[in-house]
Design a protein around this motif. Structure first.
Motif, short mmCIF file in Angstrom:
data_model
loop_
_atom_site.label_atom_id
_atom_site.label_comp_id
_atom_site.label_asym_id
_atom_site.label_seq_id
_atom_site.Cartn_x
_atom_site.Cartn_y
_atom_site.Cartn_z
N TYR A 72 0.81 -1.21 0.00
CA TYR A 72 0.00 0.00 0.00
C TYR A 72 0.85 1.27 0.00
CZ TYR A 72 0.96 -0.68 5.00
OH TYR A 72 1.58 -0.91 6.21
N GLU A 73 2.18 1.13 -0.04
CA GLU A 73 3.07 2.28 -0.07
C GLU A 73 3.64 2.55 -1.46
OE1 GLU A 73 4.88 2.23 4.45
OE2 GLU A 73 5.73 0.84 2.97
N VAL A 74 3.25 1.76 -2.45
CA VAL A 74 3.78 1.92 -3.80
C VAL A 74 2.67 2.32 -4.75
CG1 VAL A 74 5.58 0.21 -3.36
CG2 VAL A 74 3.44 -0.51 -4.42
N GLY A 75 3.09 2.88 -5.90
CA GLY A 75 2.15 3.28 -6.93
C GLY A 75 2.06 2.24 -8.03
N PRO A 76 1.47 2.61 -9.18
CA PRO A 76 1.31 1.66 -10.28
C PRO A 76 2.62 1.10 -10.81
CG PRO A 76 -0.05 3.63 -10.62
CD PRO A 76 0.85 3.92 -9.47
#
Length: 401
Positions: free
Chosen positions: A105-109
């Motif tokens: 939940y701490e990363v983007g696409p």
């Protein structure tokens, strides 16, 4: 046959014959092959829960903890190691290092950590540093002396530079320490590095001042508080700044604008004002999508002017700065691109030649302003500047210092 483990002062393994589907129906419990008494599954689970709670004297019969400090277990003395947070004291006993894993939940696409996630990690490690020091009271990072004077910490300025974003599942180490900033302020710095290689991914520095929690006015540092925190000060800088960059104030002529932004209750922190990470989100929402897709945020400067509450209506302004050859990526889409030296070239020539590649290798800079929309006048919350560079796919970071 179904098997239940009963967490009582001594553990008994009970086997209960299944007969029908009635959960409260009486059963014969067998221990070591002998029937000891009639018991229902519901009663067995209830007794197990009560026995578990009985092992914790601070827990009431209804399952709720009586005292908050028992749940938190805030240290009253300096701790050298925190196994629960994967933290330890470094820098001769005054710095702090925490090992963290980048969560999904701490990363983007693109599977890399976002700037918002990094900012949250910086805040968390700062609070854990105070936690380990033994100085933490029951406030949001406030010491015992600060609580006595009804003071809280507020950040006045922050600079974060990112060379390389960690990826999902990667283990990183975050170092943080504090130093003096003038007579009444404190500087806090951070380094984020790869645990596997030791390469530094990001650096951060910030300035903090004290505010009276009731009057919401800035306060001088009491001598009692200075005596608490000054032994932790060291002369080490993650980012050496000779002079602060001046950030101009934008007006309603800014190129990009988002209005009627309303804080949610979930945006408030324990000091009852909007968290600074929410400010960052409002700022980045004004950046054009094609910039977010092709560029990565390499540095951010935030200058805080006043706090924002839950009832405020916020406006976010953004203006591209002149940088290198291009003033804004949007100009590539124009029929004609004006260069800073006064010459003009048709966009199709640029797109067909090698000049466009040189533009991609440059950086883009944007000036930002968050303000509270008022009937008579708007009030500044924060000024900011973001710098963007072309996204790279290399996995080799830049330095180890």
């Amino acid at each position: 046959m179904a098997s239940f483990s009963c967490p009582v002062p001594y553990v008994v393994r009970c086997s209960i014959a299944k007969e029908g589907g009635d959960f409260n129906r009486q059963r014969y419990a067998k221990v070591n092959g002998g029937i000891i008494r009639s018991i229902s599954e519901a009663d067995l689970l209830s007794r197990s829960a009560k026995a578990s709670r009985a092992l914790i004297p601070s827990v009431a019969e209804n399952g709720f903890v009586v005292k908050e400090d028992v749940r938190q277990k805030i240290p009253t003395k300096k701790q050298l190691v925190d196994p629960y947070r994967q933290g330890l004291i470094i820098e001769g006993g005054v710095g702090y290092r925490q090992t963290v894993v980048i969560r999904s939940y701490e990363v983007g696409p693109d599977k890399t950590a976002t700037m918002e996630s990094l900012m949250n990690l910086l805040q968390e490690t700062a609070l854990n540093h105070v936690w380990m020091s033994g100085l933490l009271s029951n406030g949001f990072g406030a010491t015992h002396g600060m609580m006595k004077h009804n003071l809280i910490w507020v950040v006045s300025r922050m600079l974060v530079e990112v060379d390389h974003y960690p990826i999902w599942g990667e283990i990183v180490e975050i170092d943080t320490w504090v130093g003096a900033s003038g007579k009444n302020g404190m500087r806090r710095d951070w380094l984020i590095r790869s645990q596997a290689t030791g390469h530094v991914y990001a650096r951060g520095t910030s300035t903090w001042v004290m505010m009276n929690q009731q009057t919401r006015r800035l306060s001088k540092m009491p001598e009692e508080v200075r005596a608490e925190i000054s032994p932790w000060f060291i002369e080490k800088h993650a980012i050496k700044e000779d002079a602060y960059e001046k950030i101009s104030k934008l007006d309603d002529k800014a190129k990009y604008m988002n209005s009627d932004l309303k804080p949610k209750r979930s945006d408030l922190d324990m000091n009852h004002h909007v968290n600074n990470v929410k400010y960052l989100r409002w700022m980045l929402e004004t950046i054009p999508d094609h910039v977010l897709e092709s560029q990565q945020l390499s540095s951010i400067i935030l200058e805080y002017r006043r706090e924002c509450g839950s009832s405020d209506i916020v406006q976010s302004l953004c203006e591209p700065e002149e940088n290198g050859i291009l003033r804004d990526v949007d100009m590539i889409e124009d029929s004609e691109i004006s260069l800073l030296n006064g010459f003009s070239l048709a966009s199709e020539i640029l797109k067909g030649g090698g000049l466009l590649g040189s533009f991609d290798n440059g950086t883009l800079r944007y000036t930002h302003l968050l303000q509270i929309e008022g009937e008579a006048k708007n009030e500044e919350i924060m000024r900011g500047r973001t710098t963007w560079k072309k996204k790279v796919t290399t996995t080799i970071p830049f330095s180890t210092q």
